[in-house]
Scaffold this active site. Sequence first.
Site, PDB file in Angstrom:
ATOM      1  N   HIS A  52       0.846  -1.194   0.000  1.00  0.00           N
ATOM      2  CA  HIS A  52       0.000   0.000   0.000  1.00  0.00           C
ATOM      3  C   HIS A  52       0.880   1.242   0.000  1.00  0.00           C
ATOM      4  O   HIS A  52       2.107   1.147   0.128  1.00  0.00           O
ATOM      5  CB  HIS A  52      -0.910   0.011   1.239  1.00  0.00           C
ATOM      6  CG  HIS A  52      -0.183  -0.142   2.534  1.00  0.00           C
ATOM      7  ND1 HIS A  52       0.588   0.855   3.083  1.00  0.00           N
ATOM      8  CD2 HIS A  52      -0.058  -1.204   3.387  1.00  0.00           C
ATOM      9  CE1 HIS A  52       1.118   0.423   4.212  1.00  0.00           C
ATOM     10  NE2 HIS A  52       0.754  -0.828   4.421  1.00  0.00           N
TER      11      HIS A  52
HETATM   12  P1  TYD Z   1      -0.922  -2.568   8.134  1.00  0.00           P
HETATM   13  O1  TYD Z   1      -0.504  -1.153   8.177  1.00  0.00           O
HETATM   14  O2  TYD Z   1      -1.820  -2.982   7.017  1.00  0.00           O
HETATM   15  O3  TYD Z   1       0.365  -3.515   8.160  1.00  0.00           O
HETATM   16  P2  TYD Z   1       1.509  -3.683   7.052  1.00  0.00           P
HETATM   17  O4  TYD Z   1       1.468  -2.503   6.166  1.00  0.00           O
HETATM   18  O5  TYD Z   1       2.759  -3.762   7.832  1.00  0.00           O
HETATM   19  O6  TYD Z   1       1.284  -4.982   6.354  1.00  0.00           O
HETATM   20  O7  TYD Z   1      -1.603  -2.923   9.539  1.00  0.00           O
HETATM   21  C1  TYD Z   1      -2.018  -4.223   9.873  1.00  0.00           C
HETATM   22  C2  TYD Z   1      -3.111  -4.130  10.920  1.00  0.00           C
HETATM   23  O8  TYD Z   1      -2.635  -3.485  12.097  1.00  0.00           O
HETATM   24  C3  TYD Z   1      -4.336  -3.355  10.470  1.00  0.00           C
HETATM   25  O9  TYD Z   1      -5.480  -4.072  10.926  1.00  0.00           O
HETATM   26  C4  TYD Z   1      -4.273  -2.051  11.207  1.00  0.00           C
HETATM   27  C5  TYD Z   1      -3.440  -2.362  12.429  1.00  0.00           C
HETATM   28  N1  TYD Z   1      -2.587  -1.221  12.816  1.00  0.00           N
HETATM   29  C6  TYD Z   1      -2.949  -0.407  13.859  1.00  0.00           C
HETATM   30  O10 TYD Z   1      -4.006  -0.587  14.505  1.00  0.00           O
HETATM   31  N2  TYD Z   1      -2.110   0.630  14.211  1.00  0.00           N
HETATM   32  C7  TYD Z   1      -0.964   0.867  13.550  1.00  0.00           C
HETATM   33  O11 TYD Z   1      -0.218   1.839  13.898  1.00  0.00           O
HETATM   34  C8  TYD Z   1      -0.611   0.039  12.442  1.00  0.00           C
HETATM   35  C9  TYD Z   1       0.645   0.277  11.654  1.00  0.00           C
HETATM   36  C10 TYD Z   1      -1.438  -1.001  12.113  1.00  0.00           C
END
Ligand code: TYD
Length: 134
Positions: A52
């Site tokens: 993303h």
């Molecule tokens: P995501 O940002 O999609 O992870 P990555 O980009 O590393 O694969 O986040 C994964 C999950 O964690 C999503 O359900 C949202 C949650 N999350 C939070 O609640 N707070 C945060 O600061 C982050 C980064 C993620």
Amino acid sequence: MKIDNVKIINLPKIIDERGNLSFIEENIHIPFKIKRSYWIYDVPGGEIRGGHAYKENQEFIIALSGSFDVILDDGKKRKTFSLNRSYYGLYIPKSIWRQMENFSTNSLALILASIPYDPSDYIYDYEVFKDQVK
Ligand code: TYD
């Protein structure tokens, strides 16, 4: 944002026989105020994180332990950075598509972010991202 605005930033390294020490201060070593920190750990072999872009959020990623690759894309150019030391990190401005992969066993990624968690800041569709950065 252009991929050329992405950069590896070397952090201070205090070498000591008792063990080395590095540190980060907001707006000094990295070009933003830290609003949030999160870390990625226990990544099973072969898994991919990210996939993303953020509209506003800027990040700084450090491999505190182990190694992993960060693949970045500004809609035109793609670049891969391998992180494997705790005394430097990768600065990613807003509006860059990212993916993290090749996590080694027991790797630990620390991410410093410029805004609080905000689901509406994410762009999950690569075609939408490409359209927006045109
Ligand atoms: P995501 O940002 O999609 O992870 P990555 O980009 O590393 O694969 O986040 C994964 C999950 O964690 C999503 O359900 C949202 C949650 N999350 C939070 O609640 N707070 C945060 O600061 C982050 C980064 C993620």
